[in-house]
Write an enzyme that holds these catalytic residues in place. Structure first.
Site, PDB file in Angstrom:
ATOM      1  N   ASP A 148       7.184   5.910   3.344  1.00 37.72           N
ATOM      2  CA  ASP A 148       7.632   4.520   3.504  1.00 37.72           C
ATOM      3  C   ASP A 148       9.131   4.388   3.267  1.00 37.72           C
ATOM      4  OD1 ASP A 148       5.401   3.092   4.321  1.00 37.72           O
ATOM      5  OD2 ASP A 148       4.704   2.685   2.280  1.00 37.72           O
ATOM      6  N   HIS A 165       2.166   5.338  10.899  1.00 34.07           N
ATOM      7  CA  HIS A 165       1.519   4.715   9.735  1.00 34.07           C
ATOM      8  C   HIS A 165       0.269   3.918  10.089  1.00 34.07           C
ATOM      9  CE1 HIS A 165       4.861   5.282   6.663  1.00 34.07           C
ATOM     10  NE2 HIS A 165       5.441   5.651   7.790  1.00 34.07           N
ATOM     11  N   HIS A 223      -0.926   3.766  -2.787  1.00 34.41           N
ATOM     12  CA  HIS A 223      -0.632   5.151  -2.399  1.00 34.41           C
ATOM     13  C   HIS A 223      -0.541   6.065  -3.615  1.00 34.41           C
ATOM     14  CE1 HIS A 223      -0.077   5.201   1.902  1.00 34.41           C
ATOM     15  NE2 HIS A 223       0.559   4.054   1.841  1.00 34.41           N
ATOM     16  N   TRP A 235       0.922  -1.138   0.000  1.00 36.16           N
ATOM     17  CA  TRP A 235       0.000   0.000   0.000  1.00 36.16           C
ATOM     18  C   TRP A 235       0.956   1.180   0.000  1.00 36.16           C
ATOM     19  CZ3 TRP A 235      -5.229  -0.595  -0.109  1.00 36.16           C
ATOM     20  CH2 TRP A 235      -6.052   0.479   0.251  1.00 36.16           C
ATOM     21  N   ASP A 287      -2.054  -4.902   1.640  1.00 30.89           N
ATOM     22  CA  ASP A 287      -1.321  -3.737   1.131  1.00 30.89           C
ATOM     23  C   ASP A 287      -1.242  -3.764  -0.395  1.00 30.89           C
ATOM     24  OD1 ASP A 287      -0.654  -2.173   3.305  1.00 30.89           O
ATOM     25  OD2 ASP A 287       1.431  -2.837   3.424  1.00 30.89           O
ATOM     26  N   HIS A 303      -4.162  -1.338   8.714  1.00 28.56           N
ATOM     27  CA  HIS A 303      -3.444  -0.253   9.390  1.00 28.56           C
ATOM     28  C   HIS A 303      -4.258   0.259  10.578  1.00 28.56           C
ATOM     29  CE1 HIS A 303       0.099   0.782   6.677  1.00 28.56           C
ATOM     30  NE2 HIS A 303      -0.504  -0.220   6.058  1.00 28.56           N
ATOM     31  N   ARG A 336      10.950   5.425   6.674  1.00 35.25           N
ATOM     32  CA  ARG A 336      10.571   4.930   7.997  1.00 35.25           C
ATOM     33  C   ARG A 336      11.549   3.902   8.562  1.00 35.25           C
ATOM     34  NH1 ARG A 336       5.122   1.228   7.698  1.00 35.25           N
ATOM     35  NH2 ARG A 336       5.685   0.863   9.866  1.00 35.25           N
ATOM     36  N   HIS A 396       0.596  10.604   2.469  1.00 34.82           N
ATOM     37  CA  HIS A 396       0.796   9.174   2.738  1.00 34.82           C
ATOM     38  C   HIS A 396      -0.153   8.638   3.814  1.00 34.82           C
ATOM     39  CE1 HIS A 396       3.225   5.498   2.544  1.00 34.82           C
ATOM     40  NE2 HIS A 396       2.950   5.387   3.836  1.00 34.82           N
ATOM     41  N   HIS A 428      -0.787  -8.928   5.964  1.00 33.97           N
ATOM     42  CA  HIS A 428      -0.686  -7.476   5.789  1.00 33.97           C
ATOM     43  C   HIS A 428      -0.288  -7.149   4.346  1.00 33.97           C
ATOM     44  CE1 HIS A 428      -0.268  -3.376   7.444  1.00 33.97           C
ATOM     45  NE2 HIS A 428       0.593  -3.236   6.467  1.00 33.97           N
ATOM     46  N   ASP A 468      -2.764   5.503   4.240  1.00 29.72           N
ATOM     47  CA  ASP A 468      -2.603   4.398   5.203  1.00 29.72           C
ATOM     48  C   ASP A 468      -3.848   4.147   6.038  1.00 29.72           C
ATOM     49  OD1 ASP A 468      -0.064   3.488   4.615  1.00 29.72           O
ATOM     50  OD2 ASP A 468       0.938   4.716   6.131  1.00 29.72           O
TER      51      ASP A 468
END
Ligand SMILES: *[C@@H]1O[C@H](CO)[C@@H](O)[C@H](O)[C@H]1NC(C)=O
Ligand SMILES: *[C@@H]1O[C@H](CO)[C@@H](O)[C@H](O)[C@H]1NC(C)=O
Length: 300
Positions: free
Chosen positions: A65, A80, A25, A20, A173, A146, A68, A136, A169, A140
């Site tokens: 992303d 996030h 995104h 994602w 995503d 999330h 991070r 972003h 996940h 999320d």
């Protein structure tokens, strides 16, 4: 069905674009650029030093992303998501006091970085960074996992996707969205722009036209945390209905690219559409606040 199994089989040989944090995104950012007011576009093109570029939002959508996992950006990791400590599938809920970490979460981060964009004391490069975070994080918060604590938002749950091991996940995503569009074929920006154009049409005159205005209910610039909390609760509700309809244990090891996917894909589609449409509305509010004459009170 919008993909052929042939294309999907071909896709498996290609490394997937990240997250994602990638395709969705970028799509959300393109949708937002289709809906913002001209003065909003001018404001953010200027802030992001991306004058005249149509992809001024899409090109910064995955930046958060990319930093991070760096040493300096590590503190932004918690922004996030929000770890809803609910009990799917019987109870889904987000409670800010219970679920937002002391260091913050996606709900408070949207508020924090929105206010930083508008902070005249901040240097322009930090306000630009804040804009990248907002683009972003509004994405999320619309990904159901999330908004969930179970197994670190599904990261700790192993499932199958076309016979290969993935974590849940990652499936939410990326895998579902990528299969839905027939694969992204190493061209995430072009594919995202195309999907964004389709979703934009659905919002303007297609199947989402009758509900898109309702998507902005609860958007209140005077209550930014409340607005983001509304979005988080809506995303979290899908954890009970579509992510873990039989509970977290039942999904372990399951093949998700078939029947499960058929039910999940429409959720991804509407969440990406909502995120893009709401991001546009949010950026419009930011640009309007930036343009508004300072009140006497603020000046004194
Ligand atoms: C807001 O963001 C800054 C970094 O720009 C961070 O230092 C601060 O802890 C954040 N506050 C919250 C409540 O997230
Ligand atoms: C919009 O129309 C679809 C059918 O085309 C319907 O399923 C949906 O409930 C409607 N949404 C609203 C908010 O009226």
């Amino acid at each position: 069905m919008r993909f052929s199994s042939l294309l999907t089989a071909g896709l498996l040989a290609v490394p997937e674009v990240a997250a994602w944090g990638g395709f969705a995104h970028i799509t959300i950012a393109y949708i937002a650029s289709n809906f913002v007011q001209p003065q909003t576009q001018a404001y953010f093109q200027h802030l992001l030093r991306s004058d005249d570029k149509p992809d001024y939002l899409a090109s910064v959508a995955t930046w958060a992303d990319s930093i991070r996992y760096t040493k300096w950006g590590h503190y932004t990791g918690v922004y996030h998501f929000i770890d809803a400590k609910d009990d799917p599938p019987s109870t889904c809920s987000v409670d800010l006091a219970r679920d937002c970490k002391a260091e913050g979460c996606v709900v408070t981060a949207i508020q924090n970085y929105t206010s930083q964009i508008l902070d005249p004391e901040m240097p322009a490069w930090l306000r630009a960074q804040a804009a990248k975070f907002v683009v972003h994080f509004v994405g999320d918060i619309h990904q159901p996992l999330h908004d969930e604590d179970v197994a670190r938002g599904g990261n700790g749950i192993h499932v199958q996707w076309h016979g290969r091991d993935y974590n849940l996940h990652h499936v939410w995503d990326s895998s579902i969205a990528e299969q839905w569009v027939g694969g992204v074929h190493r061209k995430p920006y072009a594919e995202a722009e195309k999907w964004a154009a389709e979703l934009t049409n659905m919002i303007e005159s297609g199947k989402f036209a009758n509900e898109s205005e309702a998507w902005l209910e609860g958007v209140d610039f005077e209550d930014q945390v409340g607005t983001a909390l509304t979005w988080a609760r809506e995303g979290n509700a899908y954890v009970c209905s579509h992510v873990f309809p039989e509970g977290p244990k039942a999904i372990v090891g399951q093949e998700l690219s078939g029947e499960y996917y058929e039910k999940a894909a429409p959720v991804i589609e509407i969440q990406v559409a909502r995120a893009g449409y709401r991001l546009a509305a949010w950026l419009d509010l930011i640009a309007a606040a930036a343009a508004a004459p300072k009140s006497l009170e603020q000046e004194l």
